[in-house]
Scaffold this active site. Structure first.
Site, mmCIF file in Angstrom:
data_model
loop_
_atom_site.group_PDB
_atom_site.id
_atom_site.type_symbol
_atom_site.label_atom_id
_atom_site.label_comp_id
_atom_site.label_asym_id
_atom_site.label_seq_id
_atom_site.Cartn_x
_atom_site.Cartn_y
_atom_site.Cartn_z
ATOM 1 N N HIS A 128 6.469 -27.814 12.017
ATOM 2 C CA HIS A 128 7.882 -28.152 12.187
ATOM 3 C C HIS A 128 8.092 -29.522 12.830
ATOM 4 C CE1 HIS A 128 8.435 -24.135 10.980
ATOM 5 N NE2 HIS A 128 8.486 -23.551 12.148
ATOM 6 N N ASP A 143 7.856 -24.523 4.749
ATOM 7 C CA ASP A 143 8.173 -24.800 6.145
ATOM 8 C C ASP A 143 9.688 -24.665 6.234
ATOM 9 O OD1 ASP A 143 8.862 -25.866 8.603
ATOM 10 O OD2 ASP A 143 7.341 -27.421 8.556
ATOM 11 N N HIS A 144 10.156 -23.543 6.775
ATOM 12 C CA HIS A 144 11.583 -23.229 6.665
ATOM 13 C C HIS A 144 12.464 -24.259 7.365
ATOM 14 C CE1 HIS A 144 10.762 -21.244 10.580
ATOM 15 N NE2 HIS A 144 12.017 -21.530 10.845
ATOM 16 N N GLU A 162 12.647 -22.182 22.879
ATOM 17 C CA GLU A 162 13.105 -20.810 22.682
ATOM 18 C C GLU A 162 13.274 -20.154 24.041
ATOM 19 O OE1 GLU A 162 11.336 -18.828 18.906
ATOM 20 O OE2 GLU A 162 9.709 -19.994 19.780
ATOM 21 N N ARG A 207 0.806 -1.217 0.000
ATOM 22 C CA ARG A 207 0.000 0.000 0.000
ATOM 23 C C ARG A 207 0.841 1.270 0.000
ATOM 24 N NH1 ARG A 207 -4.365 -1.081 4.703
ATOM 25 N NH2 ARG A 207 -2.858 -2.623 5.390
ATOM 26 N N ASP A 264 -3.817 -1.792 -2.991
ATOM 27 C CA ASP A 264 -4.434 -2.707 -2.038
ATOM 28 C C ASP A 264 -4.761 -4.021 -2.733
ATOM 29 O OD1 ASP A 264 -4.590 -1.077 0.356
ATOM 30 O OD2 ASP A 264 -6.022 0.158 -0.757
ATOM 31 N N PHE A 265 -5.062 -5.038 -1.930
ATOM 32 C CA PHE A 265 -5.347 -6.355 -2.480
ATOM 33 C C PHE A 265 -6.666 -6.390 -3.259
ATOM 34 C CE2 PHE A 265 -2.780 -8.054 1.327
ATOM 35 C CZ PHE A 265 -1.595 -7.815 0.654
ATOM 36 N N ASP A 295 1.553 -23.205 16.159
ATOM 37 C CA ASP A 295 2.668 -22.473 15.588
ATOM 38 C C ASP A 295 3.847 -23.375 15.252
ATOM 39 O OD1 ASP A 295 3.950 -20.055 14.792
ATOM 40 O OD2 ASP A 295 5.054 -20.015 16.674
ATOM 41 N N LYS A 355 16.610 -26.482 6.342
ATOM 42 C CA LYS A 355 17.839 -26.492 7.140
ATOM 43 C C LYS A 355 18.690 -27.707 6.788
ATOM 44 C CE LYS A 355 15.947 -23.969 11.109
ATOM 45 N NZ LYS A 355 16.914 -22.854 11.069
#
Length: 507
Positions: free
Chosen positions: A261, A198-199, A237, A62, A104-105, A256, A203
């Site tokens: 993961h 999925d990062h 974490e 935007r 905008d979308f 999450d 890895k």
């Protein structure tokens, strides 16, 4: 020299995989994901010579920016977060292909401008009609964007060109919403053109699970219920939610992290050997694992959830979750989740898989621990092996990437005394090549159309089928159990393993 993954490059393992003519359109350019991960990864790929000279990057947002304003945003993000050194000649070549479209979308005129911009890049930069659309935006906007792409002909492949869409987790918030999201994507893009990132799967240490298992005769013969006592998969974490209150509250640790993961890690650990390492073979074996998962009958005894309370982290006093800015005082969102799962196959019959994740825990670590059964007979005195624990193979995903084997060894001296020792493999100490960041690998795979590391909608839906009953059980229980920041979670998580005569590892 850059080396590609030998598991996925059978023609010539020594040659780098270089993307052909293409461009990437990035929605959500102002977010942390774009600035800290996507933009730096694109520069790192260019710096390693893995992008074509005419590669183009189009930002859509935007903000009332000109092309040079967006280029400055990319420049600053690269300088702050890129893995490789900044080289002016690389940046100048990349900057020549940077464009920005404001809108905008729901703005038809903006998507018309986007279409014209892409057509101009095809002509000026030789991108050949090949473009990936990266949706670094909340899932609630996916429908609007992909419908606009279809309406304005941006998803259409012509004359051998390709169009692909990239989406980030979360892939829905339950099974029903995941199916709705998949339906939205499928009505515009064929399944082979949808890349769900999925990062963790990008890895090196996660991919090394496959190499370690199937390239070595040492491990696979004992990779089963005859020798394995249990498996622990941990993502811990030491930080709180930071500025993510708007996203995190109502999502929680299980949605999450566990749904994507940790279940993906479990699939790689538990899967059978694939017939090859192409996308379909890998997905087939992972789906077999997920479809074989069974939940214990007593979810009150075999799951745990918690919420971090005030405590100490890094030597500093920190707030609890309910005191974080933007969090409702009556929030029942969990910041810690642990579950017990069983894979109902011949290989894993009777072996529990313990999955846990949490914020504000003792330290930051992600690992997979294969804990083996005790030796059936120890021909030593009790005092000789009093503190001897079970053998374990620990795969460290982050930090200190590598692998540790724990086993018993004789202590030097005249007495027969046995003590636990560790044998370590560390990536940084064994290879001169530095590991690429996960987003480098995954973005390059998108541009190459190489999908083995991307979960398909079948895997996503199977994961929600596992997690939904647990979430429904927790919703009936009310508030999660508080645990002091800086500890390793709620007491219920320790009791969960204690009932089985086991304890959590302290990484």
């Amino acid at each position: 020299m850059t080396y590609s993954n030998p598991l996925r490059d059978p023609e010539d393992r020594r040659l780098p995989r270089i993307a052909g003519p293409c461009g990437l359109v990035l929605f959500g350019v102002t977010g942390d994901l774009s600035r800290k991960k996507v933009m730096p990864a694109i520069y790192d790929l260019a710096n390693r010579g893995l992008l074509p000279p005419g590669f183009s990057l189009v930002g859509f947002a935007r903000r009332e920016w000109a092309d040079q304003d967006f280029a400055q945003i990319v420049h600053d993000s690269v300088k702050a977060h890129a893995r490789t050194e900044f080289r002016e000649e690389v940046w100048q070549q990349l900057a020549e292909g940077i464009r920005f479209v404001q809108g905008d979308f729901d703005d038809d005129a903006a998507f018309d401008r986007l279409r014209r911009t892409i057509e101009e890049l095809d002509e000026e930069r030789g991108t050949g009609g090949n473009h990936a659309f990266y949706l670094a935006i909340p899932p609630g906007f996916f429908g609007a964007v992909v419908d606009q792409l279809k309406e304005h002909g941006l998803a259409e492949e012509r004359d051998g060109s390709w169009r692909r869409v990239v989406v980030e987790k979360p892939f829905g918030h339950d099974l029903e919403s995941a199916r709705e999201l998949n339906s939205i994507l499928d009505r515009v893009f064929p399944s082979g053109s949808v890349f769900r990132i999925d990062h963790y799967l990008g890895k090196e240490t996660v991919q090394n699970i496959l190499a370690m298992r199937f390239a070595n005769e040492l491990f696979e013969p004992i990779w089963n219920a005859n020798y394995v006592d249990h498996v622990q998969i941990t993502m811990a974490e030491d930080i709180g939610i930071g500025g993510r209150a708007g996203y995190y509250d109502g999502i929680g640790a299980a949605r999450d992290v566990i749904q994507n993961h940790l279940l993906q890690l479990m699939s790689l650990v538990a899967m059978e050997e694939p017939v090859s390492f192409d996308a379909e073979s890998l997905r087939f074996e992972k789906q077999k694992v997920l479809s074989s998962v069974v939940l214990p009958h007593r979810l009150d005894l075999t799951t745990a959830r918690g919420q971090y309370a005030p405590g100490w982290a890094g030597g500093e006093k920190v707030n609890g979750f309910l005191e974080e800015e933007g969090i409702k005082k009556a929030s029942t969102t969990e910041t810690y989740a642990a579950v017990t799962l069983h894979v109902d196959t011949r290989r894993w019959a009777g072996v529990p898989f313990y999955l846990r994740t949490g914020k504000r825990l003792g330290r930051r670590v992600t690992e997979v621990a294969i804990v083996f059964k005790r030796a059936p007979h120890l021909p030593f005195t009790e005092t000789a092996t009093e503190e001897l624990t079970q053998n374990a193979l620990v795969i460290r995903v982050q930090p200190d990437e590598g692998m540790t084997i724990r086993f018993g060894s004789k202590v030097p001296g005249t007495a027969m005394e046995i003590r636990d020792v560790n044998m370590d493999f560390v990536y940084g100490g064994s290879f001169v090549e530095s590991s690429p960041e996960a987003y480098e690998r995954l973005i390059l795979d998108v541009l190459l159309g190489d999908p083995p590391l991307f979960p398909r909608h079948e895997e996503v839906e199977l994961s929600w089928k596992i997690l939904d009953p647990i979430l429904e059980h927790w919703a009936r229980k009310g508030k999660p159990e508080p645990y002091p920041s800086g500890t390793w979670g709620p007491e219920s998580a320790d009791k969960m393993l204690a009932r089985d005569g086991r304890v959590w590892r302290r990484p």
